[in-house]
Scaffold this active site. Sequence first.
Site, PDB file in Angstrom:
ATOM      1  N   PHE A   1       0.071  11.033   7.856  1.00 11.24           N
ATOM      2  CA  PHE A   1      -0.444   9.695   8.093  1.00 11.24           C
ATOM      3  C   PHE A   1      -1.773   9.549   7.367  1.00 11.24           C
ATOM      4  O   PHE A   1      -2.673  10.372   7.528  1.00 11.24           O
ATOM      5  CB  PHE A   1      -0.615   9.403   9.581  1.00 11.24           C
ATOM      6  CG  PHE A   1      -0.743   7.931   9.841  1.00 11.24           C
ATOM      7  CD1 PHE A   1       0.383   7.134   9.979  1.00 11.24           C
ATOM      8  CD2 PHE A   1      -1.999   7.325   9.869  1.00 11.24           C
ATOM      9  CE1 PHE A   1       0.263   5.758  10.159  1.00 11.24           C
ATOM     10  CE2 PHE A   1      -2.127   5.952  10.050  1.00 11.24           C
ATOM     11  CZ  PHE A   1      -0.990   5.177  10.199  1.00 11.24           C
ATOM     12  N   VAL A   2      -1.886   8.516   6.539  1.00 13.37           N
ATOM     13  CA  VAL A   2      -3.080   8.366   5.708  1.00 13.37           C
ATOM     14  C   VAL A   2      -3.795   7.040   5.981  1.00 13.37           C
ATOM     15  O   VAL A   2      -3.173   6.053   6.388  1.00 13.37           O
ATOM     16  CB  VAL A   2      -2.735   8.469   4.201  1.00 13.37           C
ATOM     17  CG1 VAL A   2      -2.379   9.886   3.826  1.00 13.37           C
ATOM     18  CG2 VAL A   2      -1.618   7.512   3.820  1.00 13.37           C
TER      19      VAL A   2
ATOM     20  N   ASP B   1      -4.756   1.435   7.279  1.00  8.97           N
ATOM     21  CA  ASP B   1      -5.451   1.522   8.565  1.00  8.97           C
ATOM     22  C   ASP B   1      -4.753   2.432   9.565  1.00  8.97           C
ATOM     23  O   ASP B   1      -3.575   2.755   9.425  1.00  8.97           O
ATOM     24  CB  ASP B   1      -5.549   0.135   9.193  1.00  8.97           C
ATOM     25  CG  ASP B   1      -4.217  -0.314   9.780  1.00  8.97           C
ATOM     26  OD1 ASP B   1      -3.205  -0.279   9.040  1.00  8.97           O
ATOM     27  OD2 ASP B   1      -4.173  -0.664  10.966  1.00  8.97           O
TER      28      ASP B   1
ATOM     29  N   ASP C   1       0.822  -1.210   0.000  1.00 11.23           N
ATOM     30  CA  ASP C   1       0.000   0.000   0.000  1.00 11.23           C
ATOM     31  C   ASP C   1       0.853   1.257   0.000  1.00 11.23           C
ATOM     32  O   ASP C   1       0.583   2.199  -0.739  1.00 11.23           O
ATOM     33  CB  ASP C   1      -0.970  -0.004   1.205  1.00 11.23           C
ATOM     34  CG  ASP C   1      -0.288  -0.298   2.538  1.00 11.23           C
ATOM     35  OD1 ASP C   1       0.944  -0.498   2.570  1.00 11.23           O
ATOM     36  OD2 ASP C   1      -0.991  -0.333   3.562  1.00 11.23           O
TER      37      ASP C   1
ATOM     38  N   LYS D   1       5.993   7.915   0.407  1.00 11.34           N
ATOM     39  CA  LYS D   1       6.344   9.084   1.221  1.00 11.34           C
ATOM     40  C   LYS D   1       7.867   9.222   1.202  1.00 11.34           C
ATOM     41  O   LYS D   1       8.544   8.772   2.128  1.00 11.34           O
ATOM     42  CB  LYS D   1       5.863   8.884   2.665  1.00 11.34           C
ATOM     43  CG  LYS D   1       4.376   9.026   2.868  1.00 11.34           C
ATOM     44  CD  LYS D   1       4.033   9.245   4.339  1.00 11.34           C
ATOM     45  CE  LYS D   1       3.488   8.005   4.969  1.00 11.34           C
ATOM     46  NZ  LYS D   1       2.983   8.188   6.355  1.00 11.34           N
TER      47      LYS D   1
ATOM     48  N   ARG E   1      -9.947   0.887   6.960  1.00 11.29           N
ATOM     49  CA  ARG E   1      -9.459   0.233   5.740  1.00 11.29           C
ATOM     50  C   ARG E   1     -10.475   0.278   4.608  1.00 11.29           C
ATOM     51  O   ARG E   1     -10.121   0.264   3.445  1.00 11.29           O
ATOM     52  CB  ARG E   1      -9.125  -1.242   6.020  1.00 11.29           C
ATOM     53  CG  ARG E   1      -7.914  -1.460   6.910  1.00 11.29           C
ATOM     54  CD  ARG E   1      -7.472  -2.912   6.819  1.00 11.29           C
ATOM     55  NE  ARG E   1      -6.579  -3.308   7.900  1.00 11.29           N
ATOM     56  CZ  ARG E   1      -5.260  -3.138   7.893  1.00 11.29           C
ATOM     57  NH1 ARG E   1      -4.675  -2.548   6.879  1.00 11.29           N
ATOM     58  NH2 ARG E   1      -4.519  -3.547   8.904  1.00 11.29           N
TER      59      ARG E   1
ATOM     60  N   ASP F   1       7.173   3.799   3.105  1.00  9.92           N
ATOM     61  CA  ASP F   1       7.377   4.825   4.126  1.00  9.92           C
ATOM     62  C   ASP F   1       8.879   4.899   4.438  1.00  9.92           C
ATOM     63  O   ASP F   1       9.631   5.462   3.651  1.00  9.92           O
ATOM     64  CB  ASP F   1       6.505   4.433   5.328  1.00  9.92           C
ATOM     65  CG  ASP F   1       6.439   5.483   6.402  1.00  9.92           C
ATOM     66  OD1 ASP F   1       6.452   6.675   6.083  1.00  9.92           O
ATOM     67  OD2 ASP F   1       6.363   5.123   7.590  1.00  9.92           O
TER      68      ASP F   1
END
Length: 173
Positions: free
Chosen positions: A148-149, A155, A96, A127, A161, A99
């Site tokens: 933060f997404v 989640d 997903d 990111k 979700r 990071d």
Amino acid sequence: MYKVSEKPLVSKEEIEKRLIVLAKEVDASGEYDLVLGVLTGAFIFVADLVRNLSCNPNISFIKASSYGNSTESSSVVIQGVEKLCLENKRILLVDDILDTGKTFFALVEQLKKLGAKTVKTCVLLDKPSRREADIEADFVGFSIENKFVVGYGLDYAENYRSLNGIFTLEPSE
Ligand code: IMP
Ligand code: MG
């Protein structure tokens, strides 16, 4: 406490549009034997991505959990990889979000160790400002700021979700 932003950072329509182009990029890059999704966050992205691909790869999932504070890549625990036959396979690893990069770094290393012929990587979100491990994804849906997404599989403490788009999590008073 936190609340979900009213407006999506990336809407359902924007995701749908981008996936068509992203799938074309993946198709143009060569053949894949296996699309390997990283649970749980990538389950929706994988489902939508593979339906836009014109190739017809096998699809499997593995689970990766990372333990926040440690700087060791060994802090990433990988489950479900041992029962896969990866020998000589051309793999598209799908998550997903990229990071710090520690999860993908550990996963790519492990897949190669288990005999994968090639490992290409694909993420819906990137990111780049958060990167700590030496890794970039081969295919990126959207590059985003350090926020933060949640939603579309992502989640916060297992919540959100099922939201259709990508939303930011904001402090609430
Ligand atoms: P990395 O090892 O730091 O690249 O972590 C990647 C994993 O952290 C992703 O697979 C997500 O599960 C989780 N993660 C990182 N950023 C976010 C976020 O903004 N929202 C939800 N999950 C995130
Ligand atoms: Mg994840």
